[in-house]
Scaffold this active site. Structure first.
Site, PDB file in Angstrom:
ATOM      1  N   SER A  51      15.105   0.596   4.560  1.00 41.64           N
ATOM      2  CA  SER A  51      14.677  -0.185   3.403  1.00 41.64           C
ATOM      3  C   SER A  51      15.657  -1.334   3.127  1.00 41.64           C
ATOM      4  CB  SER A  51      14.505   0.754   2.195  1.00 41.64           C
ATOM      5  OG  SER A  51      13.782   0.126   1.170  1.00 41.64           O
ATOM      6  N   ASP A 109       3.328   3.803   3.443  1.00 34.35           N
ATOM      7  CA  ASP A 109       4.466   3.374   2.619  1.00 34.35           C
ATOM      8  C   ASP A 109       3.962   2.495   1.476  1.00 34.35           C
ATOM      9  OD1 ASP A 109       6.745   2.016   1.601  1.00 34.35           O
ATOM     10  OD2 ASP A 109       7.756   2.115   3.538  1.00 34.35           O
ATOM     11  N   HIS A 115       7.652   6.210   2.628  1.00 27.62           N
ATOM     12  CA  HIS A 115       8.938   5.498   2.632  1.00 27.62           C
ATOM     13  C   HIS A 115      10.138   6.462   2.543  1.00 27.62           C
ATOM     14  CE1 HIS A 115      10.980   1.587   2.166  1.00 27.62           C
ATOM     15  NE2 HIS A 115      11.748   2.111   1.227  1.00 27.62           N
TER      16      HIS A 115
END
Length: 282
Positions: free
Chosen positions: A149, A226, A260
């Site tokens: 991320s 995600d 995610h």
């Protein structure tokens, strides 16, 4: 520079340790995690840096990703720093989860309020590697970087801004084009000011367009479910298009059904460590 050991636990024949030190770049106490594989007892090992995402500390990766077995088998030292300076008492530092504490974005801030402490780019590319090279059995010539991320963004920019420094790079669900997403705009405005040309120096999609080499094989895994992908925060298509244009090899895997989270990371972490080991142990 004195290191203070905070913890040490045996794991897959090696040792998972956490250390604390006084950072020169960040002007505060910082913790980082280091995994020493069994091979580190008898010689120098390659070193792999993990950069975590928003809200994380040095703990998330070492407790949730299940990376130890692969790192042990491939003989890699793995370093996981924190994601921002801590306890600097800057006004606004604790106000939101996506800016300030836990959200250093791996940039060197230039805005007055933040520029003294928020220098995570220099910390992870200069100060921390120097500290690691001086204190642990690592081969400084064999170093790679990966992350998740915000940390996937960090890994990509560290590799692209320092040609040849890292043997390989990979990322899970990275912020690929932060100048165009809400998280990136908020962080870059706060840390770097309103001049958007300054932002491009920390944007992987811009950096790849001017990357001079040597060849860098990039691996990216992205969960198809995600929420931040569908929300327009990650923008991998822009990065892939830029790589294709520059003929820079990127393996992009859209993983059906994954989100995610660290469950997604844990599923594919061994693949990523194998990817790095191929270059680090070559």
């Amino acid at each position: 520079m004195a290191l203070k050991q905070v913890s040490s636990s045996k794991c897959f024949g090696g040792l998972q340790k956490v250390f604390e030190h006084d950072s020169v770049e960040l002007k505060c106490k910082m913790k980082f995690a280091v995994y020493l594989p069994p091979k580190a007892e008898t010689g120098k090992c390659p070193v792999l840096y993990w950069l975590s995402g928003l809200t994380c500390t040095e703990q998330n990766f070492i407790s949730k990703s299940g990376y130890h077995q692969a790192a042990s088998e491939h003989g890699l030292v793995v370093i996981a720093p924190d994601t921002s300076p801590r306890g600097c008492n800057i006004k606004g530092e604790e106000d939101s989860w996506d800016f300030g504490t836990g959200a250093g974005f791996y940039v060197d801030a230039t805005e007055d309020l933040w520029k003294t402490n928020y220098r995570m780019y220099s910390y992870v590319t200069k100060e921390l590697p120097q500290l690691v090279n001086d204190n642990f059995p690592v081969d400084p010539q064999r170093m790679s970087v990966f992350g998740h991320s915000m940390g996937g963004h960090g890994a990509l920019i560290c590799a692209l801004k320092n040609p040849g420094k890292y043997k390989s790079v990979s990322a899970f669900a990275p912020l690929c084009n932060p100048v165009l997403c809400r998280w990136g705009k908020k962080a870059f405005t706060g840390y770097l000011g309103t001049d958007q040309s300054k932002w491009e120096a920390y944007d992987a999609t811009y950096l790849v367009k001017s990357y001079p080499g040597p060849q860098l094989d990039i691996l990216i895994d992205q969960g198809k479910e995600d929420e931040f992908l569908s929300d327009g925060q990650l923008l991998p298509d822009n990065f892939i298009a830029a790589c294709t244009e520059k003929k820079i090899p990127v393996v992009f895997r859209l993983q059906e059904g994954y989100d995610h989270s660290y469950y997604f990371i844990a599923t594919f972490i061994a693949d990523h460590i194998r990817h790095h080991a191929k270059y680090l142990n070559a």
